[in-house]
Design a protein around this motif. Structure first.
Motif, PDB file in Angstrom:
ATOM      1  N   LEU A   1       0.860  -1.184   0.000  1.00 32.03           N
ATOM      2  CA  LEU A   1       0.000   0.000   0.000  1.00 32.03           C
ATOM      3  C   LEU A   1       0.899   1.237   0.000  1.00 32.03           C
ATOM      4  O   LEU A   1       1.770   1.361   0.862  1.00 32.03           O
ATOM      5  CB  LEU A   1      -0.871  -0.029   1.254  1.00 32.03           C
ATOM      6  N   MET A   2       0.694   2.119  -0.970  1.00 34.95           N
ATOM      7  CA  MET A   2       1.528   3.323  -1.079  1.00 34.95           C
ATOM      8  C   MET A   2       0.645   4.557  -1.107  1.00 34.95           C
ATOM      9  O   MET A   2      -0.462   4.537  -1.640  1.00 34.95           O
ATOM     10  CB  MET A   2       2.389   3.257  -2.343  1.00 34.95           C
ATOM     11  N   PHE A   3       1.154   5.645  -0.542  1.00 30.98           N
ATOM     12  CA  PHE A   3       0.370   6.880  -0.404  1.00 30.98           C
ATOM     13  C   PHE A   3       1.327   8.058  -0.517  1.00 30.98           C
ATOM     14  O   PHE A   3       2.350   8.093   0.177  1.00 30.98           O
ATOM     15  CB  PHE A   3      -0.334   6.859   0.956  1.00 30.98           C
ATOM     16  N   ASP A   4       1.005   9.003  -1.395  1.00 31.65           N
ATOM     17  CA  ASP A   4       1.891  10.164  -1.552  1.00 31.65           C
ATOM     18  C   ASP A   4       1.307  11.426  -0.919  1.00 31.65           C
ATOM     19  O   ASP A   4       1.797  12.529  -1.177  1.00 31.65           O
ATOM     20  CB  ASP A   4       2.231  10.397  -3.027  1.00 31.65           C
ATOM     21  N   GLY A   5       0.274  11.237  -0.083  1.00 37.32           N
ATOM     22  CA  GLY A   5      -0.371  12.382   0.549  1.00 37.32           C
ATOM     23  C   GLY A   5      -1.690  12.711  -0.127  1.00 37.32           C
ATOM     24  O   GLY A   5      -2.565  13.326   0.475  1.00 37.32           O
ATOM     25  N   GLU A   6      -1.842  12.268  -1.392  1.00 38.75           N
ATOM     26  CA  GLU A   6      -3.093  12.459  -2.135  1.00 38.75           C
ATOM     27  C   GLU A   6      -3.580  11.172  -2.775  1.00 38.75           C
ATOM     28  O   GLU A   6      -4.737  10.811  -2.684  1.00 38.75           O
ATOM     29  CB  GLU A   6      -2.896  13.493  -3.250  1.00 38.75           C
ATOM     30  N   ARG A   7      -2.662  10.502  -3.445  1.00 35.83           N
ATOM     31  CA  ARG A   7      -3.030   9.306  -4.196  1.00 35.83           C
ATOM     32  C   ARG A   7      -2.614   8.042  -3.447  1.00 35.83           C
ATOM     33  O   ARG A   7      -1.565   8.020  -2.795  1.00 35.83           O
ATOM     34  CB  ARG A   7      -2.343   9.303  -5.566  1.00 35.83           C
ATOM     35  N   THR A   8      -3.454   7.001  -3.589  1.00 41.11           N
ATOM     36  CA  THR A   8      -3.136   5.688  -3.035  1.00 41.11           C
ATOM     37  C   THR A   8      -2.877   4.718  -4.173  1.00 41.11           C
ATOM     38  O   THR A   8      -3.576   4.752  -5.180  1.00 41.11           O
ATOM     39  CB  THR A   8      -4.310   5.159  -2.194  1.00 41.11           C
ATOM     40  N   GLU A   9      -1.889   3.868  -4.002  1.00 35.99           N
ATOM     41  CA  GLU A   9      -1.656   2.768  -4.950  1.00 35.99           C
ATOM     42  C   GLU A   9      -1.568   1.469  -4.166  1.00 35.99           C
ATOM     43  O   GLU A   9      -1.066   1.445  -3.033  1.00 35.99           O
ATOM     44  CB  GLU A   9      -0.344   2.973  -5.715  1.00 35.99           C
TER      45      GLU A   9
END
Ligand code: F6R
Ligand code: ZN
Length: 185
Positions: A109-117
């Motif tokens: 699970l990845m998160f850049d502060g806006e988008r999740t992948e």
């Protein structure tokens, strides 16, 4: 002081590195603030306080320009309906990392502060974490999930970022596998 060239035996089936460097074990009591159901977390932490995951490392140090490796094994389980997971972190100076699935069924699970992948992880799958994406691993199966991580030694680990911003989604156990909830901390 850079380490010398070395041979590291890698046993994917046993999820071990040899020689071994530092080992880290995280029990439920180490995971305050991760699960949405705080009461379920506290009951588990004050009860059996199970090991949720462990991380074994090679002797390559976490120092600038070195390239350390580690194997994480997450035990199967849920707390308050959420699959067991790592704390998750951001690399403060935004550097990339790769994970290689070794055993079991998991997710990255990845998160850049806006988008999740989300990347489904299985043996033989490489998950690439670009610079600036916070990352957490989740065991969505019923056996241990393990993966190899290779990352820049100077990347650092910021756990506070994830406690503050969350990871965008939560990974919930359902009748058939897992689902990702909407945005929550
Ligand atoms: C290193 C890395 C992994 C994790 C490990 C435990 O940069 O991403 O080796 O450190 O899977 O997860 P955390 O560190 O979030 O407790
Ligand atoms: Zn990382």
């Amino acid at each position: 002081q850079p380490v010398p060239p070395m041979r590291i035996a890698f046993d994917a089936a046993a999820a071990t590195l040899s020689p071994e460097g530092p080992t880290l074990t995280r029990r439920m009591s180490d995971l305050e603030g991760l699960f949405a159901d705080h009461d379920a977390w506290r009951d588990a932490a004050e009860g059996e306080n199970p090991v949720v995951y462990s991380v074994v490392s090679s002797p390559v140090p976490e120092e600038d320009r070195e390239l350390p490796q580690s194997i994480t094994t997450i035990q199967p389980g849920t707390t308050g309906g959420e699959f067991w997971m790592t704390k998750g972190h951001q690399h403060p100076n935004h550097q990339g990392e790769i994970y290689l699935g070794l055993h079991g069924a998991g997710g990255l699970l990845m998160f850049d502060g806006e988008r999740t992948e989300w990347i489904d992880m299985a043996p033989g799958v490489i998950g690439y974490i670009p610079p600036g994406w916070a990352h957490r691993s989740v065991n969505v199966g019923d056996e241990p999930y393990s993966f190899l991580a290779v990352y820049p030694g100077g990347a650092g680990h910021d756990y506070g970022w994830v406690l503050e911003h969350g990871m965008g989604h939560r990974v919930i156990a359902g009748d058939s596998g897992f689902s990702l909830t909407d945005y929550t901390r």
